[in-house]
Scaffold this motif. Sequence first.
Motif, PDB file in Angstrom:
ATOM      1  N   ASN A   1      20.641  56.712  11.638  1.00  0.00           N
ATOM      2  CA  ASN A   1      20.034  55.444  11.228  1.00  0.00           C
ATOM      3  C   ASN A   1      18.581  55.585  10.778  1.00  0.00           C
ATOM      4  O   ASN A   1      17.918  54.587  10.509  1.00  0.00           O
ATOM      5  CB  ASN A   1      20.128  54.430  12.376  1.00  0.00           C
ATOM      6  N   MET A   2      18.104  56.818  10.714  1.00  0.00           N
ATOM      7  CA  MET A   2      16.723  57.050  10.270  1.00  0.00           C
ATOM      8  C   MET A   2      16.618  56.882   8.753  1.00  0.00           C
ATOM      9  O   MET A   2      17.598  57.028   8.023  1.00  0.00           O
ATOM     10  CB  MET A   2      16.272  58.470  10.640  1.00  0.00           C
ATOM     11  N   ILE A   3      15.414  56.584   8.279  1.00  0.00           N
ATOM     12  CA  ILE A   3      15.132  56.662   6.842  1.00  0.00           C
ATOM     13  C   ILE A   3      15.274  58.129   6.437  1.00  0.00           C
ATOM     14  O   ILE A   3      14.783  59.036   7.137  1.00  0.00           O
ATOM     15  CB  ILE A   3      13.713  56.138   6.535  1.00  0.00           C
ATOM     16  N   TYR A   4      15.926  58.355   5.325  1.00  0.00           N
ATOM     17  CA  TYR A   4      16.244  59.726   4.884  1.00  0.00           C
ATOM     18  C   TYR A   4      15.001  60.616   4.843  1.00  0.00           C
ATOM     19  O   TYR A   4      15.008  61.750   5.317  1.00  0.00           O
ATOM     20  CB  TYR A   4      16.934  59.674   3.524  1.00  0.00           C
ATOM     21  N   GLU A   5      13.920  60.086   4.275  1.00  0.00           N
ATOM     22  CA  GLU A   5      12.692  60.872   4.149  1.00  0.00           C
ATOM     23  C   GLU A   5      12.132  61.253   5.519  1.00  0.00           C
ATOM     24  O   GLU A   5      11.579  62.339   5.702  1.00  0.00           O
ATOM     25  CB  GLU A   5      11.635  60.114   3.340  1.00  0.00           C
ATOM     26  N   LYS A   6      12.287  60.356   6.495  1.00  0.00           N
ATOM     27  CA  LYS A   6      11.820  60.642   7.852  1.00  0.00           C
ATOM     28  C   LYS A   6      12.667  61.755   8.488  1.00  0.00           C
ATOM     29  O   LYS A   6      12.158  62.595   9.234  1.00  0.00           O
ATOM     30  CB  LYS A   6      11.898  59.376   8.719  1.00  0.00           C
ATOM     31  N   TYR A   7      13.950  61.714   8.181  1.00  0.00           N
ATOM     32  CA  TYR A   7      14.855  62.770   8.671  1.00  0.00           C
ATOM     33  C   TYR A   7      14.403  64.135   8.145  1.00  0.00           C
ATOM     34  O   TYR A   7      14.326  65.122   8.895  1.00  0.00           O
ATOM     35  CB  TYR A   7      16.287  62.462   8.239  1.00  0.00           C
ATOM     36  N   LEU A   8      14.098  64.179   6.849  1.00  0.00           N
ATOM     37  CA  LEU A   8      13.648  65.440   6.266  1.00  0.00           C
ATOM     38  C   LEU A   8      12.348  65.900   6.910  1.00  0.00           C
ATOM     39  O   LEU A   8      12.174  67.092   7.206  1.00  0.00           O
ATOM     40  CB  LEU A   8      13.460  65.287   4.745  1.00  0.00           C
ATOM     41  N   ASP A   9      11.422  64.966   7.114  1.00  0.00           N
ATOM     42  CA  ASP A   9      10.149  65.314   7.746  1.00  0.00           C
ATOM     43  C   ASP A   9      10.368  65.858   9.150  1.00  0.00           C
ATOM     44  O   ASP A   9       9.692  66.805   9.583  1.00  0.00           O
ATOM     45  CB  ASP A   9       9.226  64.084   7.809  1.00  0.00           C
ATOM     46  N   LEU A  10      11.305  65.247   9.883  1.00  0.00           N
ATOM     47  CA  LEU A  10      11.580  65.655  11.254  1.00  0.00           C
ATOM     48  C   LEU A  10      11.982  67.127  11.328  1.00  0.00           C
ATOM     49  O   LEU A  10      11.541  67.860  12.213  1.00  0.00           O
ATOM     50  CB  LEU A  10      12.688  64.777  11.844  1.00  0.00           C
ATOM     51  N   TYR A  11      12.805  67.551  10.369  1.00  0.00           N
ATOM     52  CA  TYR A  11      13.299  68.922  10.376  1.00  0.00           C
ATOM     53  C   TYR A  11      12.476  69.857   9.468  1.00  0.00           C
ATOM     54  O   TYR A  11      12.737  71.065   9.425  1.00  0.00           O
ATOM     55  CB  TYR A  11      14.767  68.951   9.951  1.00  0.00           C
ATOM     56  N   GLY A  12      11.518  69.285   8.775  1.00  0.00           N
ATOM     57  CA  GLY A  12      10.656  70.110   7.919  1.00  0.00           C
ATOM     58  C   GLY A  12      11.313  70.587   6.640  1.00  0.00           C
ATOM     59  O   GLY A  12      10.953  71.636   6.091  1.00  0.00           O
ATOM     60  N   TYR A  13      12.265  69.803   6.136  1.00  0.00           N
ATOM     61  CA  TYR A  13      12.936  70.168   4.902  1.00  0.00           C
ATOM     62  C   TYR A  13      12.315  69.435   3.710  1.00  0.00           C
ATOM     63  O   TYR A  13      11.877  68.295   3.827  1.00  0.00           O
ATOM     64  CB  TYR A  13      14.424  69.804   4.963  1.00  0.00           C
ATOM     65  N   ASN A  14      12.297  70.108   2.548  1.00  0.00           N
ATOM     66  CA  ASN A  14      11.880  69.434   1.306  1.00  0.00           C
ATOM     67  C   ASN A  14      12.473  70.181   0.120  1.00  0.00           C
ATOM     68  O   ASN A  14      12.811  71.364   0.216  1.00  0.00           O
ATOM     69  CB  ASN A  14      10.351  69.360   1.199  1.00  0.00           C
ATOM     70  N   ASP A  15      12.590  69.475  -0.993  1.00  0.00           N
ATOM     71  CA  ASP A  15      13.239  70.066  -2.168  1.00  0.00           C
ATOM     72  C   ASP A  15      12.256  70.388  -3.288  1.00  0.00           C
ATOM     73  O   ASP A  15      12.657  70.561  -4.436  1.00  0.00           O
ATOM     74  CB  ASP A  15      14.341  69.139  -2.684  1.00  0.00           C
ATOM     75  N   ALA A  16      10.974  70.509  -2.949  1.00  0.00           N
ATOM     76  CA  ALA A  16       9.950  70.741  -3.985  1.00  0.00           C
ATOM     77  C   ALA A  16      10.216  72.023  -4.769  1.00  0.00           C
ATOM     78  O   ALA A  16      10.165  72.039  -6.010  1.00  0.00           O
ATOM     79  CB  ALA A  16       8.561  70.774  -3.348  1.00  0.00           C
ATOM     80  N   GLU A  17      10.509  73.103  -4.060  1.00  0.00           N
ATOM     81  CA  GLU A  17      10.743  74.382  -4.741  1.00  0.00           C
ATOM     82  C   GLU A  17      12.054  74.353  -5.514  1.00  0.00           C
ATOM     83  O   GLU A  17      12.155  74.929  -6.615  1.00  0.00           O
ATOM     84  CB  GLU A  17      10.747  75.525  -3.722  1.00  0.00           C
ATOM     85  N   LEU A  18      13.053  73.679  -4.971  1.00  0.00           N
ATOM     86  CA  LEU A  18      14.332  73.566  -5.680  1.00  0.00           C
ATOM     87  C   LEU A  18      14.178  72.785  -6.980  1.00  0.00           C
ATOM     88  O   LEU A  18      14.856  73.077  -7.972  1.00  0.00           O
ATOM     89  CB  LEU A  18      15.385  72.902  -4.786  1.00  0.00           C
ATOM     90  N   LYS A  19      13.285  71.792  -6.977  1.00  0.00           N
ATOM     91  CA  LYS A  19      13.012  71.040  -8.216  1.00  0.00           C
ATOM     92  C   LYS A  19      12.469  71.969  -9.294  1.00  0.00           C
ATOM     93  O   LYS A  19      12.874  71.908 -10.462  1.00  0.00           O
ATOM     94  CB  LYS A  19      12.007  69.918  -7.940  1.00  0.00           C
ATOM     95  N   LYS A  20      11.528  72.821  -8.906  1.00  0.00           N
ATOM     96  CA  LYS A  20      10.946  73.772  -9.867  1.00  0.00           C
ATOM     97  C   LYS A  20      12.015  74.724 -10.394  1.00  0.00           C
ATOM     98  O   LYS A  20      12.095  74.993 -11.599  1.00  0.00           O
ATOM     99  CB  LYS A  20       9.826  74.568  -9.204  1.00  0.00           C
ATOM    100  N   LEU A  21      12.831  75.237  -9.486  1.00  0.00           N
ATOM    101  CA  LEU A  21      13.889  76.166  -9.888  1.00  0.00           C
ATOM    102  C   LEU A  21      14.904  75.489 -10.801  1.00  0.00           C
ATOM    103  O   LEU A  21      15.358  76.077 -11.790  1.00  0.00           O
ATOM    104  CB  LEU A  21      14.585  76.731  -8.651  1.00  0.00           C
ATOM    105  N   GLU A  22      15.242  74.242 -10.502  1.00  0.00           N
ATOM    106  CA  GLU A  22      16.202  73.507 -11.327  1.00  0.00           C
ATOM    107  C   GLU A  22      15.652  73.250 -12.724  1.00  0.00           C
ATOM    108  O   GLU A  22      16.363  73.395 -13.720  1.00  0.00           O
ATOM    109  CB  GLU A  22      16.572  72.187 -10.659  1.00  0.00           C
ATOM    110  N   THR A  23      14.387  72.884 -12.798  1.00  0.00           N
ATOM    111  CA  THR A  23      13.761  72.642 -14.108  1.00  0.00           C
ATOM    112  C   THR A  23      13.791  73.898 -14.958  1.00  0.00           C
ATOM    113  O   THR A  23      14.155  73.872 -16.142  1.00  0.00           O
ATOM    114  CB  THR A  23      12.310  72.162 -13.927  1.00  0.00           C
TER     115      THR A  23
END
Length: 236
Positions: free
Chosen positions: A71-93
């Motif tokens: 029931n958490m906000i998705y972004e808060k869930y990611l923050d909790l576990y320390g996940y982010n897709d910043a590098e994947l965005k660069k790789l995808e581009t």
Amino acid sequence: MRTRLEFQKERYELFNKNMNDFASIFCDVIKELGKQGIDGYSFEELKEGNFQKLFEDYHKNQQLKNEVTKNMIYEKYLDLYGYNDAELKKLETNYKRYLDREFSFYLINDSFYEYCKNNFKQNPLLKSFLENAPEIKIFKIFDFVNIKGNNIKIDVPEELFTLYATSHKQLETMKNIKEFVRVAKKLEMTSNDILEPLVKYLNHKDGSFFINGTKGLSDDLNTINFNYHKILTIQS
């Protein structure tokens, strides 16, 4: 049977390097996915290049499996576990830039017709070659890169980087130049003695203070550096 004038090894190797740079993205993506808690994907499963969606779908699914986080906000869930897709965005581009690219080649003597296209305004005689140019074929990245599971095979046809003679006169001219140089060497001449009448057939450019030159003939006459684009303008 066609007579090969030159295999353009440097152009071929540079193109292959470009393909290898593309292929290396798969390893980078697998490594980054691992950092983001995502494992089990093969190179083949990543071919579409939708790395951010894969990240989002996986973590939203994981979030819903956990009573604490569902029931958490998705972004808060990611923050909790320390996940982010910043590098994947660069790789995808970067990856999708390769997917969008088109590689066009004349099906025979590609670099010669590119030479004609780039120089016909300065040399109108080249226009007639363009008017009778062979078909252009458009390739995409996966015409050269084959992926099966975690295996990547790069297959770039050497034919695309090979120049062939188009008339007997071209071969005869080269043979005559070689004979001319052989006789000059026997007479103990140097390149300075015979270069002028041969320049129009050779890859020769006088250097200057700002620009490096290229030698069409070595001083000892052991090496003849033909300009095959000029040779191919010789018609029967």
